[in-house]
Scaffold this motif. Structure first.
Motif, short mmCIF file in Angstrom:
data_model
loop_
_atom_site.label_atom_id
_atom_site.label_comp_id
_atom_site.label_asym_id
_atom_site.label_seq_id
_atom_site.Cartn_x
_atom_site.Cartn_y
_atom_site.Cartn_z
N GLY A 141 -3.74 3.07 2.61
CA GLY A 141 -2.59 2.41 1.99
C GLY A 141 -1.73 1.72 3.04
N MET A 142 -1.37 0.47 2.77
CA MET A 142 -0.54 -0.31 3.69
C MET A 142 0.77 -0.67 3.00
N VAL A 143 1.88 -0.26 3.60
CA VAL A 143 3.20 -0.66 3.13
C VAL A 143 3.76 -1.63 4.16
N ALA A 167 -2.30 -1.94 -1.08
CA ALA A 167 -1.14 -2.39 -0.32
C ALA A 167 0.01 -2.80 -1.23
N TRP A 168 1.22 -2.65 -0.67
CA TRP A 168 2.44 -3.12 -1.32
C TRP A 168 3.35 -3.70 -0.25
N LEU A 175 1.03 -10.72 0.71
CA LEU A 175 -0.12 -9.84 0.60
C LEU A 175 -1.47 -10.54 0.74
N PRO A 176 -1.63 -11.79 0.27
CA PRO A 176 -2.94 -12.44 0.43
C PRO A 176 -3.42 -12.54 1.88
N GLU A 190 -6.58 -4.12 -2.98
CA GLU A 190 -5.86 -4.14 -4.24
C GLU A 190 -4.35 -4.09 -3.98
N ALA A 191 -3.63 -5.04 -4.56
CA ALA A 191 -2.17 -5.01 -4.51
C ALA A 191 -1.68 -4.07 -5.60
N VAL A 192 -0.82 -3.12 -5.23
CA VAL A 192 -0.40 -2.07 -6.16
C VAL A 192 1.11 -1.86 -6.04
N THR A 193 1.66 -1.03 -6.93
CA THR A 193 3.04 -0.59 -6.81
C THR A 193 3.11 0.53 -5.76
#
Length: 331
Positions: A141-143, A167-168, A175-176, A190-193
């Motif tokens: 996970g990337m913040v 990631a968020w 994000l792209p 995947e872009a997520v919350t």
């Protein structure tokens, strides 16, 4: 072989492009891991950090310095954060490392610090993943999706057999760019919350300049490893203080962790004490077991110490000297 040249030979000037060509992820990882071990064994010491708002251009400016007796690296990194630089086509973080001969105190090298700061910060979180994350970690996970996030993602991907990146970012239009990095590594993205990120990730890296928690304790699953890499100044904050209270906390340097790192808020709130925080060098040296169960939440507070900068700058200077790719001047 000395890490840096003698003053009698002139001062070695190692520019940004040379640093980028000479110091890769493997070199940075080895240098940072070694200096963390030296710190934990008492062979290396960081000096007090100076970091101040200069009252111009919204900039933060300061100095990080120290001495590594094991690596014979003595010096200082000067620089800071200029938030308006992106609009000028420059990176927001600007810095230069000055290396000195430990035997005489004379200046031996000036080394560009911008690329090295990014690669050593990524190496720091990668060291924490190597020593603290579960071996079966599959989702990263990337913040954060700024300049340093690409360095973080590439370094982390080498430490575990990740199968996916989630990631968020507070600014989702960024994000792209991170998705392209993941694609280059062959990893689905995947872009997520933030809540979804916590629900999926086995390893989380936070790399933002936030001043409020972006991840809450209840979102993080048992067994997760969290590397908090953005908080390096009083007032900054990336995760819920309750998360540190629930985790086994490690850091690069305890003094910085409690004063200007992610732990500052948990300590100020009485949720964590200085004695609850372990230098990661103790895990590297084998004097602390690190993770003790698959359900344990581990957290690395990467505050960014001057010795990291000196370690990678010394590698750059040594390789530049050996390969003849740097200029010399006599002051």
């Amino acid at each position: 072989m000395k890490d840096t040249p003698q003053q009698g030979d002139g001062v070695l000037i190692v520019g940004e492009e040379a640093c980028r060509a000479l110091v890769g992820r493997a070199e940075a990882f080895a240098a940072v891991e070694a200096v963390f071990a030296a710190m934990a064994s008492g062979e290396a010491r960081n000096f007090p950090v100076v970091r101040e708002a200069i009252g111009h251009a919204d900039a933060l400016y300061g100095f990080k310095s120290g001495f590594d007796r094991a690596g014979m690296a003595l010096g200082v990194k000067a620089g800071g954060y200029w938030p308006g630089n992106a609009g000028r086509g420059l990176t927001n973080h600007q810095s230069t490392v000055c290396l000195f001969d430990p035997d005489t105190g004379r200046l031996s090298a000036l080394v560009g610090g911008n690329y090295l700061t990014a690669v050593r910060t990524a190496a720091s979180s990668a060291v924490s993943i190597a020593h603290l994350a579960r071996r079966d970690a599959k989702v990263l996970g990337m913040v954060g999706a700024g300049h340093q996030s690409a360095f973080q993602l590439r370094a982390a991907a080498e430490q575990r057999a990740f199968e996916k990146v989630v990631a968020w970012n507070p600014h989702p239009e960024m994000l792209p760019q991170l998705a392209e990095v993941a694609a280059s590594l062959g990893l689905p993205f995947e872009a997520v919350t933030p809540e979804e990120l916590g629900a999926q990730a086995d390893v989380v890296i936070t790399i933002t300049s936030a001043f409020e928690p972006l991840l809450m304790r209840d979102w993080i699953r048992p067994g997760t490893h969290v590397a908090c890499m953005g908080t390096d100044t009083k007032g900054k904050m990336e995760v819920d203080a309750a998360l540190l209270a629930a985790a086994t906390v490690f850091t690069d340097e305890v003094a910085q962790s409690v004063s200007l790192g992610e732990a500052q808020h948990a300590v100020a709130g009485g949720l964590l004490s200085e004695g609850d925080i372990t230098p990661i060098g103790a895990v590297i040296n084998g004097t602390h077991p690190g993770r003790t169960s698959d359900d344990e939440i581990t957290l690395f507070d990467g505050t960014g110490v001057g010795l990291q900068d000196l370690a990678v700058a010394s590698v750059a200077a040594r390789l530049a000297e050996a390969q003849g790719v740097a200029a010399r001047v006599v002051l």
